[in-house]
Design a protein around this motif. Structure first.
Motif, PDB file in Angstrom:
ATOM      1  N   ASP A  92       0.822  -1.212   0.000  1.00 28.41           N
ATOM      2  CA  ASP A  92       0.000   0.000   0.000  1.00 28.41           C
ATOM      3  C   ASP A  92       0.852   1.256   0.000  1.00 28.41           C
ATOM      4  O   ASP A  92       0.504   2.234  -0.614  1.00 28.41           O
ATOM      5  N   ARG A  93       1.943   1.229   0.710  1.00 25.59           N
ATOM      6  CA  ARG A  93       2.771   2.429   0.834  1.00 25.59           C
ATOM      7  C   ARG A  93       4.201   1.993   1.090  1.00 25.59           C
ATOM      8  O   ARG A  93       4.453   1.151   1.944  1.00 25.59           O
ATOM      9  N   ARG A  95       8.226   3.732   1.466  1.00 21.90           N
ATOM     10  CA  ARG A  95       9.123   4.886   1.520  1.00 21.90           C
ATOM     11  C   ARG A  95      10.522   4.391   1.864  1.00 21.90           C
ATOM     12  O   ARG A  95      10.684   3.383   2.550  1.00 21.90           O
ATOM     13  N   ARG A 128       2.844  -3.536   8.628  1.00 21.69           N
ATOM     14  CA  ARG A 128       3.846  -2.494   8.388  1.00 21.69           C
ATOM     15  C   ARG A 128       5.225  -3.043   8.715  1.00 21.69           C
ATOM     16  O   ARG A 128       5.496  -3.469   9.831  1.00 21.69           O
ATOM     17  N   ALA A 143       7.283  -0.061   4.726  1.00 18.25           N
ATOM     18  CA  ALA A 143       6.376  -0.573   3.712  1.00 18.25           C
ATOM     19  C   ALA A 143       5.170  -1.232   4.365  1.00 18.25           C
ATOM     20  O   ALA A 143       5.328  -2.038   5.281  1.00 18.25           O
ATOM     21  N   ASP A 144       3.993  -0.890   3.891  1.00 13.47           N
ATOM     22  CA  ASP A 144       2.777  -1.572   4.315  1.00 13.47           C
ATOM     23  C   ASP A 144       2.525  -2.711   3.344  1.00 13.47           C
ATOM     24  O   ASP A 144       2.138  -2.493   2.190  1.00 13.47           O
TER      25      ASP A 144
END
Length: 158
Positions: A92-93, A95, A128, A143-144
């Motif tokens: 999902d996300r 960084r 997460r 990171a999710d």
């Protein structure tokens, strides 16, 4: 290693931190091999001489290399029993707040963010993952991850 005997047990752990994996070293041979497989031969990863005068003073790992290590590191943290399949459904996300310099050691910590019914009979979990670099305050990656757990055919995983 945290063991969840049922998907209900997993759902009951939302908000919990599952601990940390062992440390692993990220060496130049690993970075080079990843670059060869993926075709990413950017000098910041593949040319130690040039990278020495670059922004990090040495070569750094590819962000996607760090992501690719999540399964092996996560396997040290938790398992879910009573499932016939665990499917990587995506991210999902993601960084990358700080680089992973060659020779660094990394580990991952995991926190269960959510557990919900997915499509069909699957249960979807968002976990997460925070990749830490030994001796560095900022994480290398957050990171999710999205996983789908398919219960055994008997359906006794409630």
């Amino acid at each position: 290693m945290r063991t969840f005997n049922t998907l209900s047990d997993l759902a009951g752990a939302v908000g919990e931190h599952l601990g940390h994996s062992d440390w692993i070293a990220v060496e130049q041979d690993m970075i080079t091999a990843f670059g060869e497989v993926t075709g990413d031969q950017q000098w910041i990863h593949s040319d130690p001489a040039r990278a020495a005068s670059g922004p990090y003073g040495t070569t750094v790992a590819h962000g996607y290399l760090i992501l690719s290590l999540l399964p092996v590191l996560t396997a040290q943290l938790y398992e879910v029993r009573g499932v016939s399949a665990t499917i990587n459904y995506g991210l999902d996300r993601v960084r990358f707040p700080s680089p992973v310099r060659v020779g660094s050691r990394i580990r991952v910590g995991a926190e269960i963010v959510s557990v919900e019914p997915g499509s069909g009979h699957a249960t979807q979990a968002v976990v997460r993952m925070t990749v830490q670099v030994e001796g560095v305050d900022r994480p290398a990656c957050v990171a999710d991850t999205v996983r789908r757990f398919v219960p055994d055919a008997g359906g006794a995983n409630g």
